[in-house]
Scaffold this motif. Sequence first.
Motif, mmCIF file in Angstrom:
data_model
loop_
_atom_site.group_PDB
_atom_site.id
_atom_site.type_symbol
_atom_site.label_atom_id
_atom_site.label_comp_id
_atom_site.label_asym_id
_atom_site.label_seq_id
_atom_site.Cartn_x
_atom_site.Cartn_y
_atom_site.Cartn_z
ATOM 1 N N LYS A 10 75.429 30.439 10.900
ATOM 2 C CA LYS A 10 74.894 29.290 10.900
ATOM 3 C C LYS A 10 77.127 28.765 10.574
ATOM 4 O O LYS A 10 77.091 27.584 9.028
ATOM 5 C CB LYS A 10 74.140 29.426 9.532
ATOM 6 N N GLY A 11 77.659 29.234 11.149
ATOM 7 C CA GLY A 11 79.066 28.789 11.412
ATOM 8 C C GLY A 11 78.853 27.449 11.681
ATOM 9 O O GLY A 11 77.837 26.266 12.655
ATOM 10 N N PRO A 12 80.697 26.694 12.612
ATOM 11 C CA PRO A 12 80.378 25.676 13.484
ATOM 12 C C PRO A 12 79.464 25.526 14.563
ATOM 13 O O PRO A 12 79.383 24.745 14.784
ATOM 14 C CB PRO A 12 81.524 25.493 13.588
ATOM 15 N N ILE A 15 75.435 25.199 13.890
ATOM 16 C CA ILE A 15 75.536 23.804 13.038
ATOM 17 C C ILE A 15 75.686 23.027 14.239
ATOM 18 O O ILE A 15 75.069 22.361 14.488
ATOM 19 C CB ILE A 15 76.028 23.960 12.126
ATOM 20 N N LEU A 38 84.838 31.845 9.048
ATOM 21 C CA LEU A 38 85.538 31.125 7.961
ATOM 22 C C LEU A 38 84.999 30.726 6.500
ATOM 23 O O LEU A 38 85.954 30.309 5.540
ATOM 24 C CB LEU A 38 84.446 30.045 8.724
ATOM 25 N N LEU A 58 83.738 23.625 4.234
ATOM 26 C CA LEU A 58 83.406 22.667 5.747
ATOM 27 C C LEU A 58 81.775 23.118 5.626
ATOM 28 O O LEU A 58 81.164 23.099 6.119
ATOM 29 C CB LEU A 58 84.094 23.217 6.510
ATOM 30 N N LEU A 59 81.687 24.667 5.446
ATOM 31 C CA LEU A 59 80.771 25.285 5.814
ATOM 32 C C LEU A 59 79.276 24.663 5.383
ATOM 33 O O LEU A 59 78.722 23.864 5.579
ATOM 34 C CB LEU A 59 80.520 26.999 5.179
ATOM 35 N N GLY A 62 78.802 21.508 6.877
ATOM 36 C CA GLY A 62 77.484 21.649 7.909
ATOM 37 C C GLY A 62 76.442 22.120 7.438
ATOM 38 O O GLY A 62 75.715 21.738 7.887
ATOM 39 N N ALA A 260 87.458 24.096 16.406
ATOM 40 C CA ALA A 260 87.438 22.578 17.146
ATOM 41 C C ALA A 260 86.102 23.481 18.165
ATOM 42 O O ALA A 260 85.672 22.586 18.853
ATOM 43 C CB ALA A 260 88.099 22.207 17.887
ATOM 44 N N LYS A 261 86.826 24.361 18.662
ATOM 45 C CA LYS A 261 85.977 25.179 19.913
ATOM 46 C C LYS A 261 84.703 25.115 20.072
ATOM 47 O O LYS A 261 84.004 25.290 20.848
ATOM 48 C CB LYS A 261 86.879 26.366 20.590
ATOM 49 N N VAL A 263 82.698 24.061 17.904
ATOM 50 C CA VAL A 263 82.056 23.084 17.744
ATOM 51 C C VAL A 263 81.029 22.167 18.893
ATOM 52 O O VAL A 263 80.368 22.007 19.064
ATOM 53 C CB VAL A 263 82.949 21.919 16.820
#
Lengths: 281, 281
Positions: A10-12, A15, A38, A58-59, A62, A260-261, A263
Motif C-alpha cells: 500500500k505504498g505509492p 496505491i 516511505l 504522503l502515505l 494515498g 515518482a517512478k 507511481v
Amino acid sequence: MKNNVIVIGKGPAGISCAVYLKRYGLDVIIIGRDGGALEKVATIDNYYGFYNISGKELLENGYAQAKRLGIEIKSEEVVEITKEENFSVITDQNTYEAGYVVLACGTSRNRFVMAEKFSNVSYCATCDGFFYRKKKIGLIGNSTYMAHELSVLENMCKDITVFTNGLPLDVKMNSNILVVQDKIISVLGEDRIQILKTEKQEYPIDGLFIALGQASGYTFAKHLGIETLDSKIVVDQNFQTNIKGLYACGDLIGGLLQVAKAVADGANCATSIQKHIQLNK
Amino acid sequence: MKNNVIVIGKGPAGISCAVYLKRYGLDVIIIGRDGGALEKVATIDNYYGFYNISGKELLENGYAQAKRLGIEIKSEEVVEITKEENFSVITDQNTYEAGYVVLACGTSRNRFVMAEKFSNVSYCATCDGFFYRKKKIGLIGNSTYMAHELSVLENMCKDITVFTNGLPLDVKMNSNILVVQDKIISVLGEDRIQILKTEKQEYPIDGLFIALGQASGYTFAKHLGIETLDSKIVVDQNFQTNIKGLYACGDLIGGLLQVAKAVADGANCATSIQKHIQLNK
C-alpha cells in the motif's frame, strides 16, 4: 481464471496501481501491513506537486485517495502466495483468491546474506521443508512470517530451533520450540552449513530456513519461482513476471528508487493488466 | 559544452525534471508559456497523493515547488532552438544558452495534416525559407510563433500571405503583409500544393509554411532534425534524442499520457543528464 486483482503493498506503487485498476472498472483490493520504506522518510521535496511533505503524510494521502475511490485496503500481512488455476493470497488473518496478483511491496530487506552461498539454505518452507524430514533445522526470524514458516515446517521436521538473531520475539510460540535470541556471528561449513555460531554457543544444523521480517517480493519470488536478478524481480515490458498473471511494480523491480517512478510503474502495470483482461474476454 | 540545462515546459514532466536536476546540484532554468494540456483538466483523481484536484491547482503546486527549491521559471514562449557548440533557446523576449536542453513541452497540437503529403510544405522557416526566394508563399498561423517564422521568411521571400485559418490574429503585424482570416477548406495540387482554397477565395502559392499555435516538440523536431515516429519524439533509454545534449520527456515522447508517467519521465531524464555530466567532467 478469475478477473479480479489483488495488489500487495500500500505504498505509492500499490496505491497508484489499484487506483488505475479501479478506474478501468476492475475488481481490486489492496493488502498491505504498512507503508514500507516511505514511512521513515522525514521530508519529500522531489515528488511533483508536493513540497516538504513527510513520507507518513504522503502515505496517508494515498490511503485516503484509494478509499474515496471505493478501493478496500486490508491491513493484513501476507505470509504466502500460492498458484493453482487462480492465486491464493494467504495473510495472517485470511485467504483471498484472485486471477491476477500485483507485487508492489517494496525492496526486500529480509535476506540473510551470510548464509546464502551454502546449498542447504532455503527461503521457502513449503518448497523445501520436505527435504529436511526428521532432520535438525534452524529457522531465522522473529515475526508473524517466521511463525507461518514454522507452522509449515512443524508438519515435516521434528527438531527445529528458531534464531531471532538478536531481535526480540514478536509472536507467541509453542513452548516446545527452542528459541535462541543471541546474535549469529558466523556460519560454518564447506558446501553445506554445519554449524550456526552465536555470540554464546554453537548449534549444529542440517539445514537453515530464512524468514526474516515480513515476506517480501524476494520471499515470494523464492516461493513461486519468480525470476530475479540481483535480488530484484524481473518483469517484461508489461510488468509481468515469468509467472502468468503475476505482475510486479515499484522498488522491487529496480530502477530509480523514487516515489515518482513507483507511481508511474503502478499506472503502467495497471494498464497492462487491463489490456490483458480485455484481450482475454 | 556548457554544463547548464534549460528545461522547456512547465507541466509535470518539466517541473519534475528540473526539481531533480536542481537537487543533483545542476544549474537549471525552466522556460514555458503555460501549463499545456493539464490547464484544461477539471479534476484529477488518479495521480498518487491527490484526490479531486484540478489541473490548474496541480500546476500551481508544481510552480510553487520549483520556486521554493530556487529554480527560476521564465514564463516566455520559446520560438526557436538552434545548436552550435551549445544550444541557443530563443524566446519571444530573450535568448538563452545551455549545454543541455530538455523538451518537456507536451504533445504537439500544431500540425496541419491536410497539407502534409505535399512536397512544398515546411515546418521550419530557417531550414527551408531559402528554397522559396522570390516565390509566392503562404504561412499558416496566428500567434507569436507565426510572427517569428514570418520575420525569418521576410528576409528571403517577397510575396507572403498569412492564413490564420479562421482564427483571430493574436499578434501585431506590419501592414504590408496580407492576412487572410478565412478558414482553409482544401489544398489543391499533385505532388506540390498549387492552390490554397479558403471559404471565399483561391490563393495560388509556391510553398506553404506552417506555424500554428506555439512551437511544440514536433516543431523543434522539424527545425533541429530530431527523429520522430508518428509525430512523437524518439528517445533512447536515457531520454536523449538523436541530437547530443538534447533530451525529451513527458507526453511528447509517447506512452501513457498521464501525469504519473510524465513525472517519472522527468525524474529519469534528469538522472540520465546528471550521469552524463558526471561522466564527462
